[in-house]
Write an enzyme that holds these catalytic residues in place. Sequence first.
Site, mmCIF file in Angstrom:
data_model
loop_
_atom_site.group_PDB
_atom_site.id
_atom_site.type_symbol
_atom_site.label_atom_id
_atom_site.label_comp_id
_atom_site.label_asym_id
_atom_site.label_seq_id
_atom_site.Cartn_x
_atom_site.Cartn_y
_atom_site.Cartn_z
ATOM 1 N N LYS A 256 8.832 -17.306 -10.543
ATOM 2 C CA LYS A 256 8.050 -16.210 -11.131
ATOM 3 C C LYS A 256 6.839 -16.793 -11.873
ATOM 4 O O LYS A 256 6.997 -17.709 -12.681
ATOM 5 C CB LYS A 256 8.943 -15.423 -12.100
ATOM 6 N N LYS B 196 -14.269 0.537 15.154
ATOM 7 C CA LYS B 196 -12.974 -0.151 15.186
ATOM 8 C C LYS B 196 -12.370 -0.173 16.591
ATOM 9 O O LYS B 196 -11.780 -1.166 16.997
ATOM 10 C CB LYS B 196 -12.006 0.540 14.217
ATOM 11 N N ASN C 297 0.855 -1.197 0.000
ATOM 12 C CA ASN C 297 0.000 0.000 0.000
ATOM 13 C C ASN C 297 0.889 1.244 0.000
ATOM 14 O O ASN C 297 2.115 1.140 -0.003
ATOM 15 C CB ASN C 297 -0.943 -0.026 1.207
ATOM 16 N N PRO D 78 -3.271 -12.205 10.566
ATOM 17 C CA PRO D 78 -3.775 -11.990 11.929
ATOM 18 C C PRO D 78 -3.985 -10.490 12.154
ATOM 19 O O PRO D 78 -3.263 -9.677 11.579
ATOM 20 C CB PRO D 78 -2.643 -12.517 12.816
ATOM 21 N N ASP D 79 -4.961 -10.140 12.960
ATOM 22 C CA ASP D 79 -5.109 -8.732 13.331
ATOM 23 C C ASP D 79 -4.147 -8.500 14.502
ATOM 24 O O ASP D 79 -4.429 -8.882 15.643
ATOM 25 C CB ASP D 79 -6.553 -8.418 13.731
ATOM 26 N N PHE E 72 -3.901 3.159 14.668
ATOM 27 C CA PHE E 72 -4.347 4.192 13.744
ATOM 28 C C PHE E 72 -5.533 3.627 12.972
ATOM 29 O O PHE E 72 -5.691 2.408 12.878
ATOM 30 C CB PHE E 72 -3.237 4.572 12.766
#
Length: 395
Positions: A285, A336, A209, A302-303, A322
């Site tokens: 690849k 959350k 990300n 996993p969180d 965050f």
Amino acid sequence: MTLEGKTVLIGITGGIAAYKICELIRKFQKSGAATRVVCTPNAMNFVTKLTLQNLSRNQVYVDEFDVKEWKPEHISLADESDIMVIAPATANTISKIANGIADNLLTSIACAFSKQMIFAPAMNCNMWNNSAVQDNITKLKSKGYEFLEPETGFLACGYSGKGRLCSIDKIYDSVVENLKYSKLLEGKKVVVTSGGTIEDIDPVRYISNYSSGKMGLAIARSAKKMGAETVLITTKDVEAPFKVVKVKSALQMQKALDDEFETSDIIIMAAAVADYRVKNYSNQKLKKTSEDELVLELIKNPDILQTLCSRNKGGNKIIAGFCAESENLLENAKEKISKKGCDFLIANDISRHDIGFSSEYNEVTILDKNGGMKMFEKNSKDVIAREILEYIIKK
Ligand code: PMT
């Protein structure tokens, strides 16, 4: 902010921008700070002792061996001052300080100075780009010295490029910001995460990300300035005056956090952790096939935050996460914080391009587990980081 009771030590080195520092001294005088000025002998070619003496209302120090007191000046000036700013900082002085060379009064003071030091470099653009100079700057930054990047423009030497002293306001603001830090976290261990995790697909491709790691790095730097033993677990390459643990994937980040968990007092997770990773990593690849579609199977990571919070049963640690949202920021953040069970959740709007991902700025709302909420308006990530830590400590 009044700087009454603070002493700012200003080091001036031999560059044409030395004359601009007269204005900086005036600004500190107006704010109530005491100013002490030390110059290299070369600085005296650009600005007079008399001018600096009148503006600072103090003796100006140049000669190491012009000793009037029993205590050497490089020790007493270092002891008396709350912060030191070297402006303009030449390539020569930067390089000497980076290598522990103390061959004049200014470099001797710098060598003996244990509090925050800020450099505002100014030099010819080719000198600025010189790899030895840049290596020395990197070395100093990694030890916690701050640099205010020079600006690009027309230079006194006739060249055009990067090397102009940054604005006097910027130097002043940076000193004021640094003086706001108090040693609130002395004796505490703060663990921070930063950067986007990288989930490999095959040896050449990955899922990740846009997290640059800046927010987490700013929090780690603030924690360090507040006196904490600081650990940064990050996916980015970072040189810092604290322990840095480099990781790649969510699973590696979890392992690194597990290693630090027991001994930590505060954990702040600013990293953007991938919720999913590739189920079957390919050692080779992946080849293009005749099919128009390729389906990648993903499995849940996993969180990490939730797992750490459930381990903190005695509640002797403060754990903050965050929350990156592109819509319904506060609504989603409230949901959350109760789901993850953390003490604080810092919500930021990642649909905005002027804050959040990769930006130098952020604007956040901190929620606490008891329903409290506080918004911190858009500011540099360094300022936001300090505000977050101060809020958490106060609460
Ligand atoms: O790095 P920068 O470019 O400076 O940008 C900063 C930032 C936008 C990345 C940062 O401010 C931020 O919002 N970080 C959290 C990003 C995120 O993963 O948000 P989330 O809402 O998906 O996750 C909530 C929390 O759970 C986060 O603390 C995250 O670290 C944690 N998490 C998420 C997934 C997972 N599997 N495990 C986790 O621990």
